[in-house]
Design an enzyme around this catalytic site. Structure first.
Site, PDB file in Angstrom:
ATOM      1  N   ALA A  10      13.690  -9.187  -1.493  1.00  0.00           N
ATOM      2  CA  ALA A  10      13.288 -10.576  -1.640  1.00  0.00           C
ATOM      3  C   ALA A  10      12.836 -10.817  -3.078  1.00  0.00           C
ATOM      4  CB  ALA A  10      12.168 -10.904  -0.647  1.00  0.00           C
ATOM      5  N   GLU A  87      20.998  -9.437 -10.291  1.00  0.00           N
ATOM      6  CA  GLU A  87      21.291 -10.756  -9.679  1.00  0.00           C
ATOM      7  C   GLU A  87      22.680 -10.767  -9.053  1.00  0.00           C
ATOM      8  OE1 GLU A  87      18.983 -12.922  -9.352  1.00  0.00           O
ATOM      9  OE2 GLU A  87      17.536 -12.512 -10.938  1.00  0.00           O
TER      10      GLU A  87
END
Ligand SMILES: [Zn+2]
Length: 195
Positions: A10, A87
């Site tokens: 997360a 990412e």
């Protein structure tokens, strides 16, 4: 054959720091690292990967139309022992396929760090492909304010409201994110709906 790795967590689970520490460890062993990131992530300027604890390193930016396999075979193949991507949720599914092909056929480990789901708890397209293809999937854990494991990336609007609908990716927006457990997120949403 080498593996495609998906290391997901997360927001705030120190994924970027771990990506950069992993890079450092490989370099220390004398190995050559190709550090890449998708262009959708422009928070830190074009070609820098930067973590909240202050680590940073230059990276090659991959645009949505880029064929990573082609870039790799032209420029990087002779100079790379391992690929590290940050990412990774923002890569297209096709690009995840390309990274997998590199791992399998070039025998180069590909380590992808990224989010699993968006603020509405839906998979990013890139993350879905990673979950489908990765030979190794591990979770980088972080905790909610209540002490439970945080699995939700809660998006707050400028006025502090939990957002429950909208675009998956808002570039240059004013919203902020916080990692929370499902129960704490739902508690906030219910309170919000009562008002
Ligand atoms: Zn909680």
């Amino acid at each position: 054959m080498a593996k495609l790795y998906f290391k997901y967590g997360a927001m705030g689970s120190s994924k970027t720091a771990q990506a950069l520490i992993t890079r450092f460890n490989y370099i220390e062993m004398g190995m050559r690292v190709w550090l890449i990131k998708p262009s959708s992530d422009t928070r830190d300027g074009a070609d820098i990967i930067k973590s909240r604890i202050g680590l940073s390193a230059p990276a090659d930016v991959i645009r949505p139309k880029d064929d990573i396999q082609k870039i790799f075979s032209k420029a990087q193949a002779k100079n790379t022992d391992v690929i590290i991507a940050d990412e990774a949720q923002f890569f297209t599914p096709e690009q995840i396929d390309q990274l997998h092909e590199i791992a399998v056929w070039e025998d180069i480990p590909v380590l992808c760090f990224g989010l699993r789901t968006d603020f509405m708890l839906h998979l990013f397209p890139g993350s879905r492909r990673l979950l489908e293809l990765a030979e190794s999937i591990t979770e980088i854990k972080t905790i909610c304010q209540c002490g439970s494991k945080a699995t939700c990336n809660v998006r707050f609007s400028k006025d502090g409201k939990v957002e429950t609908e909208g675009e998956q990716v808002v570039l240059g927006g004013n919203e902020t994110y916080k990692a929370m457990c499902y129960k704490c997120m739902q508690t906030l949403i219910r309170k919000q709906n009562q008002k």
